[in-house]
Design a protein around this motif. Structure first.
Motif, PDB file in Angstrom:
ATOM      1  N   LEU A   1       7.968   9.519   9.453  1.00  0.00           N
ATOM      2  CA  LEU A   1       9.013   8.795   8.232  1.00  0.00           C
ATOM      3  C   LEU A   1       7.952   8.585   7.002  1.00  0.00           C
ATOM      4  CD1 LEU A   1      11.413   6.728  10.237  1.00  0.00           C
ATOM      5  CD2 LEU A   1      12.208   8.513   8.774  1.00  0.00           C
ATOM      6  N   LEU A   2       6.684   8.326   7.398  1.00  0.00           N
ATOM      7  CA  LEU A   2       5.787   7.959   6.287  1.00  0.00           C
ATOM      8  C   LEU A   2       5.393   9.135   5.648  1.00  0.00           C
ATOM      9  CD1 LEU A   2       3.378   5.431   8.023  1.00  0.00           C
ATOM     10  CD2 LEU A   2       4.918   4.805   6.004  1.00  0.00           C
ATOM     11  N   HIS A   3       5.765  10.465   6.317  1.00  0.00           N
ATOM     12  CA  HIS A   3       5.470  11.579   5.647  1.00  0.00           C
ATOM     13  C   HIS A   3       6.598  12.354   5.207  1.00  0.00           C
ATOM     14  CE1 HIS A   3       1.383  10.652   6.989  1.00  0.00           C
ATOM     15  NE2 HIS A   3       0.907  11.431   6.017  1.00  0.00           N
ATOM     16  N   ALA A   4       7.973  12.007   5.405  1.00  0.00           N
ATOM     17  CA  ALA A   4       9.035  12.516   5.284  1.00  0.00           C
ATOM     18  C   ALA A   4       9.098  13.590   4.107  1.00  0.00           C
ATOM     19  CB  ALA A   4      10.256  11.521   5.077  1.00  0.00           C
TER      20      ALA A   4
ATOM     21  N   GLY B   1       6.007   4.946  17.314  1.00  0.00           N
ATOM     22  CA  GLY B   1       4.763   5.163  16.628  1.00  0.00           C
ATOM     23  C   GLY B   1       4.822   6.425  15.884  1.00  0.00           C
ATOM     24  N   LEU B   2       5.257   7.721  16.657  1.00  0.00           N
ATOM     25  CA  LEU B   2       5.582   8.859  16.136  1.00  0.00           C
ATOM     26  C   LEU B   2       6.487   8.796  15.074  1.00  0.00           C
ATOM     27  CD1 LEU B   2       4.979  11.889  16.215  1.00  0.00           C
ATOM     28  CD2 LEU B   2       6.217  12.358  18.175  1.00  0.00           C
TER      29      LEU B   2
ATOM     30  N   SER C   1       0.758  -1.161   0.038  1.00  0.00           N
ATOM     31  CA  SER C   1      -0.017   0.052   0.060  1.00  0.00           C
ATOM     32  C   SER C   1       0.760   1.090   0.056  1.00  0.00           C
ATOM     33  CB  SER C   1      -0.934   0.056   1.243  1.00  0.00           C
ATOM     34  OG  SER C   1      -0.275   0.007   2.430  1.00  0.00           O
ATOM     35  N   GLN C   2       1.998   1.115   0.504  1.00  0.00           N
ATOM     36  CA  GLN C   2       2.829   2.183   0.540  1.00  0.00           C
ATOM     37  C   GLN C   2       3.865   2.467  -0.634  1.00  0.00           C
ATOM     38  OE1 GLN C   2       4.484   1.793   4.526  1.00  0.00           O
ATOM     39  NE2 GLN C   2       2.479   2.329   5.404  1.00  0.00           N
ATOM     40  N   GLN C   3       3.936   1.375  -1.315  1.00  0.00           N
ATOM     41  CA  GLN C   3       4.664   1.089  -2.641  1.00  0.00           C
ATOM     42  C   GLN C   3       6.264   1.143  -2.223  1.00  0.00           C
ATOM     43  OE1 GLN C   3       3.171   4.503  -5.091  1.00  0.00           O
ATOM     44  NE2 GLN C   3       1.836   3.149  -6.099  1.00  0.00           N
ATOM     45  N   ARG C   4       6.547   0.290  -1.184  1.00  0.00           N
ATOM     46  CA  ARG C   4       7.859   0.175  -0.743  1.00  0.00           C
ATOM     47  C   ARG C   4       8.309  -1.334  -1.282  1.00  0.00           C
ATOM     48  NH1 ARG C   4       8.037  -0.499   4.267  1.00  0.00           N
ATOM     49  NH2 ARG C   4       5.961  -0.190   4.816  1.00  0.00           N
TER      50      ARG C   4
ATOM     51  N   LEU D   1      11.801   2.149   6.362  1.00  0.00           N
ATOM     52  CA  LEU D   1      11.532   3.643   6.302  1.00  0.00           C
ATOM     53  C   LEU D   1      12.640   4.168   6.395  1.00  0.00           C
ATOM     54  CD1 LEU D   1       8.150   3.780   8.151  1.00  0.00           C
ATOM     55  CD2 LEU D   1       8.380   3.338   5.700  1.00  0.00           C
ATOM     56  N   ARG D   2      12.972   5.109   5.348  1.00  0.00           N
ATOM     57  CA  ARG D   2      14.346   5.965   5.581  1.00  0.00           C
ATOM     58  C   ARG D   2      14.253   7.306   5.186  1.00  0.00           C
ATOM     59  NH1 ARG D   2      15.341   1.113   2.676  1.00  0.00           N
ATOM     60  NH2 ARG D   2      17.033  -0.198   3.529  1.00  0.00           N
ATOM     61  N   PHE D   3      14.946   8.162   5.988  1.00  0.00           N
ATOM     62  CA  PHE D   3      15.474   9.815   5.488  1.00  0.00           C
ATOM     63  C   PHE D   3      16.641   9.906   6.125  1.00  0.00           C
ATOM     64  CE2 PHE D   3      14.891  14.148   6.564  1.00  0.00           C
ATOM     65  CZ  PHE D   3      14.593  14.532   5.459  1.00  0.00           C
ATOM     66  N   GLY D   4      17.496  10.258   5.236  1.00  0.00           N
ATOM     67  CA  GLY D   4      18.803  10.731   5.547  1.00  0.00           C
ATOM     68  C   GLY D   4      19.215   9.368   6.575  1.00  0.00           C
ATOM     69  N   PRO D   5      19.808   9.928   7.771  1.00  0.00           N
ATOM     70  CA  PRO D   5      20.704   9.018   8.431  1.00  0.00           C
ATOM     71  C   PRO D   5      19.659   8.273   9.529  1.00  0.00           C
ATOM     72  CG  PRO D   5      20.626  11.078   9.782  1.00  0.00           C
ATOM     73  CD  PRO D   5      20.098  11.421   8.057  1.00  0.00           C
TER      74      PRO D   5
END
Length: 222
Positions: A162-165, A156-157, A119-122, A127-131
């Motif tokens: 990260l889902l909205h990075a 959870g936060l 559903s998240q097309q991964r 889940l990654r963002f930078g480091p």
């Protein structure tokens, strides 16, 4: 993730909650069709685990209602019915996956992760963002390769951000993700945002507040 479990067997419902909640997930459990219908009408979920045999109706009726409203939330059906015709009926009604009772909890967890990836097309569980990296399978968050020991709500936060990075994570969605239908103080979310900010200080990643909208995970130029 915020998960909705619709299951009338209390023992199975407890097992599902104990299996899915520890990795930062908020799990809402309802035992009746009417309760689940109300929950879905007033809130958003990342995934629905749906039993077919409910005391006040068929789970297929709820599934049909969800899809008729254009709601594409992934739905995993649980049922004691193991006939091919029943599985085909559920999948044709809009279910994304099907698991027959009795089932293995590790298999359930794996199917939930697979549905969320799709559903998240991964292509994997991270889940990654930078480091920053959050592994949804293990529940581990790492920053520059070092593990952060986060309590469940901070976990959870972090997942929600990260889902909205680099995009706005709406405040109300984050509150629902962390607290579900429980009572929430006026500054409860800000407390957890502040804690994560301290953990990210000097890392090259920051949480920006967009007043009236929400929060955004972004690069920190300082």
């Amino acid at each position: 993730m915020r998960l909705l479990i619709v299951e009338d067997d209390p023992l199975i419902a407890v097992s599902l909650t104990q299996s899915l909640a520890p990795l930062g997930n908020t799990v809402e459990v309802f035992h009746r069709l009417s309760e689940a219908r109300t929950a879905l009408a007033h809130s958003q979920f990342d995934l629905v685990v749906l039993d077919l045999g409910l005391p006040d109706g068929s789970g297929l009726a709820l599934l049909t209602e969800i899809r008729n409203r254009g709601n594409a939330t992934p739905v995993l059906i649980l049922t004691a019915r193991d006939g091919v015709a029943e599985r085909v009926q559920g999948l044709d009604a809009g279910a994304d996956d099907y698991l027959t009772k009795p089932f293995s909890l590790p298999e359930l967890q794996a199917r939930v992760r697979a549905l969320m990836r799709r559903s998240q097309q991964r292509t994997d569980n991270r889940l990654r963002f930078g480091p920053l990296c959050f592994d949804q399978k293990s529940g581990d968050v790492t920053l520059h390769g070092e593990r952060l020991d986060l309590p469940r709500r901070e976990l959870g936060l972090m997942e929600g951000l990260l889902l909205h990075a680099e995009r706005i994570a709406p405040r109300e969605q984050l509150i629902d993700r962390l607290f579900g239908f429980g009572e929430v103080g006026p500054n409860a979310l800000e407390v957890y945002i502040s804690r994560l900010r301290k953990r990210l200080s000097g890392s090259g990643v920051r949480i920006r507040t967009l007043r009236g909208l929400g929060y955004r995970l972004e690069d920190d130029p300082e």
